[in-house]
Scaffold this motif. Structure first.
Motif, PDB file in Angstrom:
ATOM      1  N   ARG A  36     102.451  25.424  25.700  1.00  0.00           N
ATOM      2  CA  ARG A  36     102.145  26.808  25.333  1.00  0.00           C
ATOM      3  C   ARG A  36     101.869  27.576  26.607  1.00  0.00           C
ATOM      4  O   ARG A  36     101.028  27.176  27.413  1.00  0.00           O
ATOM      5  CB  ARG A  36     100.915  26.885  24.424  1.00  0.00           C
ATOM      6  N   ARG A  37     102.555  28.687  26.805  1.00  0.00           N
ATOM      7  CA  ARG A  37     102.316  29.525  27.970  1.00  0.00           C
ATOM      8  C   ARG A  37     100.968  30.249  27.849  1.00  0.00           C
ATOM      9  O   ARG A  37     100.382  30.327  26.761  1.00  0.00           O
ATOM     10  CB  ARG A  37     103.454  30.534  28.137  1.00  0.00           C
ATOM     11  N   HIS A  38     100.524  30.786  28.966  1.00  0.00           N
ATOM     12  CA  HIS A  38      99.250  31.493  29.022  1.00  0.00           C
ATOM     13  C   HIS A  38      99.221  32.623  27.990  1.00  0.00           C
ATOM     14  O   HIS A  38     100.144  33.434  27.914  1.00  0.00           O
ATOM     15  CB  HIS A  38      99.058  32.079  30.430  1.00  0.00           C
ATOM     16  N   GLY A  39      98.127  32.664  27.202  1.00  0.00           N
ATOM     17  CA  GLY A  39      97.955  33.734  26.226  1.00  0.00           C
ATOM     18  C   GLY A  39      98.584  33.474  24.882  1.00  0.00           C
ATOM     19  O   GLY A  39      98.481  34.313  23.981  1.00  0.00           O
ATOM     20  N   PHE A  40      99.253  32.335  24.718  1.00  0.00           N
ATOM     21  CA  PHE A  40      99.876  31.983  23.444  1.00  0.00           C
ATOM     22  C   PHE A  40      99.011  30.933  22.755  1.00  0.00           C
ATOM     23  O   PHE A  40      98.903  29.795  23.221  1.00  0.00           O
ATOM     24  CB  PHE A  40     101.288  31.432  23.652  1.00  0.00           C
ATOM     25  N   HIS A  41      98.390  31.322  21.672  1.00  0.00           N
ATOM     26  CA  HIS A  41      97.481  30.435  20.947  1.00  0.00           C
ATOM     27  C   HIS A  41      97.590  30.781  19.466  1.00  0.00           C
ATOM     28  O   HIS A  41      97.717  31.961  19.109  1.00  0.00           O
ATOM     29  CB  HIS A  41      96.042  30.607  21.445  1.00  0.00           C
ATOM     30  N   PRO A  42      97.540  29.770  18.586  1.00  0.00           N
ATOM     31  CA  PRO A  42      97.716  30.070  17.156  1.00  0.00           C
ATOM     32  C   PRO A  42      96.580  30.876  16.545  1.00  0.00           C
ATOM     33  O   PRO A  42      96.768  31.501  15.498  1.00  0.00           O
ATOM     34  CB  PRO A  42      97.819  28.677  16.521  1.00  0.00           C
ATOM     35  N   VAL A  43      95.394  30.887  17.175  1.00  0.00           N
ATOM     36  CA  VAL A  43      94.243  31.581  16.588  1.00  0.00           C
ATOM     37  C   VAL A  43      93.607  32.575  17.562  1.00  0.00           C
ATOM     38  O   VAL A  43      93.291  33.703  17.186  1.00  0.00           O
ATOM     39  CB  VAL A  43      93.194  30.560  16.108  1.00  0.00           C
ATOM     40  N   ALA A  44      93.422  32.169  18.800  1.00  0.00           N
ATOM     41  CA  ALA A  44      92.747  33.031  19.775  1.00  0.00           C
ATOM     42  C   ALA A  44      93.546  34.301  20.042  1.00  0.00           C
ATOM     43  O   ALA A  44      94.768  34.337  19.858  1.00  0.00           O
ATOM     44  CB  ALA A  44      92.528  32.265  21.079  1.00  0.00           C
ATOM     45  N   ALA A  45      92.837  35.334  20.486  1.00  0.00           N
ATOM     46  CA  ALA A  45      93.492  36.605  20.773  1.00  0.00           C
ATOM     47  C   ALA A  45      94.506  36.449  21.905  1.00  0.00           C
ATOM     48  O   ALA A  45      94.253  35.730  22.873  1.00  0.00           O
ATOM     49  CB  ALA A  45      92.444  37.650  21.153  1.00  0.00           C
ATOM     50  N   PRO A  46      95.662  37.106  21.797  1.00  0.00           N
ATOM     51  CA  PRO A  46      96.665  37.050  22.871  1.00  0.00           C
ATOM     52  C   PRO A  46      96.123  37.614  24.174  1.00  0.00           C
ATOM     53  O   PRO A  46      95.199  38.444  24.184  1.00  0.00           O
ATOM     54  CB  PRO A  46      97.809  37.911  22.329  1.00  0.00           C
ATOM     55  N   LEU A  47      96.714  37.171  25.285  1.00  0.00           N
ATOM     56  CA  LEU A  47      96.329  37.635  26.615  1.00  0.00           C
ATOM     57  C   LEU A  47      97.546  38.188  27.339  1.00  0.00           C
ATOM     58  O   LEU A  47      98.685  37.824  27.017  1.00  0.00           O
ATOM     59  CB  LEU A  47      95.734  36.481  27.427  1.00  0.00           C
ATOM     60  N   PRO A  48      97.327  39.049  28.326  1.00  0.00           N
ATOM     61  CA  PRO A  48      98.457  39.578  29.088  1.00  0.00           C
ATOM     62  C   PRO A  48      99.197  38.483  29.849  1.00  0.00           C
ATOM     63  O   PRO A  48      98.638  37.419  30.143  1.00  0.00           O
ATOM     64  CB  PRO A  48      97.799  40.572  30.058  1.00  0.00           C
ATOM     65  N   THR A  49     100.432  38.748  30.191  1.00  0.00           N
ATOM     66  CA  THR A  49     101.234  37.823  30.985  1.00  0.00           C
ATOM     67  C   THR A  49     100.538  37.488  32.297  1.00  0.00           C
ATOM     68  O   THR A  49      99.978  38.354  32.963  1.00  0.00           O
ATOM     69  CB  THR A  49     102.606  38.455  31.302  1.00  0.00           C
ATOM     70  N   ASP A  50     100.590  36.206  32.657  1.00  0.00           N
ATOM     71  CA  ASP A  50     100.090  35.755  33.957  1.00  0.00           C
ATOM     72  C   ASP A  50     101.109  34.748  34.478  1.00  0.00           C
ATOM     73  O   ASP A  50     101.094  33.578  34.093  1.00  0.00           O
ATOM     74  CB  ASP A  50      98.710  35.121  33.820  1.00  0.00           C
ATOM     75  N   PHE A  51     102.024  35.196  35.334  1.00  0.00           N
ATOM     76  CA  PHE A  51     103.098  34.331  35.806  1.00  0.00           C
ATOM     77  C   PHE A  51     102.556  33.119  36.562  1.00  0.00           C
ATOM     78  O   PHE A  51     103.093  32.013  36.443  1.00  0.00           O
ATOM     79  CB  PHE A  51     104.054  35.120  36.709  1.00  0.00           C
ATOM     80  N   ALA A  52     101.490  33.306  37.341  1.00  0.00           N
ATOM     81  CA  ALA A  52     100.932  32.194  38.103  1.00  0.00           C
ATOM     82  C   ALA A  52     100.325  31.141  37.189  1.00  0.00           C
ATOM     83  O   ALA A  52     100.480  29.929  37.424  1.00  0.00           O
ATOM     84  CB  ALA A  52      99.877  32.710  39.086  1.00  0.00           C
ATOM     85  N   GLN A  53      99.653  31.573  36.120  1.00  0.00           N
ATOM     86  CA  GLN A  53      99.081  30.629  35.163  1.00  0.00           C
ATOM     87  C   GLN A  53     100.183  29.873  34.429  1.00  0.00           C
ATOM     88  O   GLN A  53     100.077  28.667  34.193  1.00  0.00           O
ATOM     89  CB  GLN A  53      98.194  31.369  34.156  1.00  0.00           C
ATOM     90  N   ASP A  54     101.252  30.573  34.058  1.00  0.00           N
ATOM     91  CA  ASP A  54     102.375  29.899  33.411  1.00  0.00           C
ATOM     92  C   ASP A  54     102.962  28.837  34.335  1.00  0.00           C
ATOM     93  O   ASP A  54     103.295  27.725  33.909  1.00  0.00           O
ATOM     94  CB  ASP A  54     103.464  30.916  33.049  1.00  0.00           C
ATOM     95  N   GLN A  55     103.105  29.185  35.608  1.00  0.00           N
ATOM     96  CA  GLN A  55     103.633  28.236  36.579  1.00  0.00           C
ATOM     97  C   GLN A  55     102.733  27.001  36.663  1.00  0.00           C
ATOM     98  O   GLN A  55     103.221  25.866  36.702  1.00  0.00           O
ATOM     99  CB  GLN A  55     103.751  28.903  37.946  1.00  0.00           C
ATOM    100  N   ARG A  56     101.432  27.217  36.691  1.00  0.00           N
ATOM    101  CA  ARG A  56     100.494  26.094  36.761  1.00  0.00           C
ATOM    102  C   ARG A  56     100.606  25.203  35.524  1.00  0.00           C
ATOM    103  O   ARG A  56     100.621  23.967  35.628  1.00  0.00           O
ATOM    104  CB  ARG A  56      99.060  26.616  36.900  1.00  0.00           C
ATOM    105  N   ILE A  57     100.702  25.818  34.351  1.00  0.00           N
ATOM    106  CA  ILE A  57     100.814  25.055  33.106  1.00  0.00           C
ATOM    107  C   ILE A  57     102.051  24.167  33.129  1.00  0.00           C
ATOM    108  O   ILE A  57     102.003  22.977  32.760  1.00  0.00           O
ATOM    109  CB  ILE A  57     100.851  26.020  31.902  1.00  0.00           C
ATOM    110  N   VAL A  58     103.163  24.714  33.568  1.00  0.00           N
ATOM    111  CA  VAL A  58     104.419  23.953  33.594  1.00  0.00           C
ATOM    112  C   VAL A  58     104.348  22.836  34.628  1.00  0.00           C
ATOM    113  O   VAL A  58     104.749  21.699  34.359  1.00  0.00           O
ATOM    114  CB  VAL A  58     105.604  24.892  33.880  1.00  0.00           C
TER     115      VAL A  58
END
Length: 234
Positions: A36-58
């Protein structure tokens, strides 16, 4: 021998395993992680795009190394990892990649940006529903579905918080084996695929609109490409 890791990175719609229904069976052969990329959660509130966080997750999902498969906006984070940590990426598969930073000056991307940028500029003034309606009309020339469930309302909020893909810090392509799949429906994505093909990627039109990974041909191409670049093949 331990199964090879395959990390799947979703786009702006469905996320996690729900974004890759045609690829679930690959778990019989590979160690598949559907992130799941940053800010994508089935219940929690969405968050703005964070390219660096997405990179870290991957990158963290890859662990000691494996294969990356990414769709649409998820291709940005996948390519950022492949550029900065190529030793971790045995193969890279991109389905309709929205890597528009690379093609910003090319005709289809420039026209798309001119059409959609004013909407992103007004995002703070619009409701989630208003932004969603206009985005779907501009990008897909369609009518959006009614926001009649909590999930649909969260998806609309998340869409309004997404950064335009042409703002991603991605300016070079990775030197790893790369397959690009497109649906053959939209010049924007064919332009990105053409750019990547000119820099060494293999490009195939697999049909399926914006989701070529859902077609039988697309699914076979993904699994076949990964097998070709697996440790066993080597």
């Amino acid at each position: 021998m331990k199964s090879e890791r395959v990390v799947f990175v979703h786009g702006a719609g469905n996320f996690g395993a729900a974004a890759w229904t045609r690829q679930h069976g690959m778990a019989l052969e590979f160690d598949c992680l559907f992130v799941r990329r940053h800010g994508f959660h089935p219940v929690a509130a969405p968050l703005p795009t964070d390219f660096a966080q997405d990179q870290r997750i991957v990158a963290e999902a890859l662990g000691s190394g494996g294969h990356l498969v990414a769709a649409s906006q998820g291709a940005v984070a996948a390519m950022m990892v492949a550029v900065e940590r190529p030793e971790l990426v045995r193969s890279l598969t991109l389905a309709e990649p929205a890597c528009l930073s690379l093609t910003e000056s090319l005709p289809a991307t420039a026209a798309h940006k001119a059409r959609v940028q004013p909407l992103f500029d007004r995002a703070g003034e619009l409701t989630d529903e208003e932004f969603n309606r206009e985005f779907v009309r501009l990008v897909f020339a369609a009518e959006p579905r009614t926001l009649d469930t909590p999930e649909a309302k969260r998806a609309a909020r998340r869409l309004r918080l997404q950064a335009p893909p042409w703002t991603a810090p991605l300016h070079i392509v990775p030197g790893v084996p790369t397959l690009v799949l497109t649906g053959g429906w939209e010049p924007l994505y064919e332009e990105v695929a053409g750019y990547l093909a000119e820099t060494g990627a293999r490009h195939t039109v697999a049909g399926g609109g914006h989701r070529p990974q859902d077609t039988p041909a697309g699914a076979d191409l993904i699994s076949g490409f990964i097998r070709t670049h697996s440790r066993k093949a080597a």
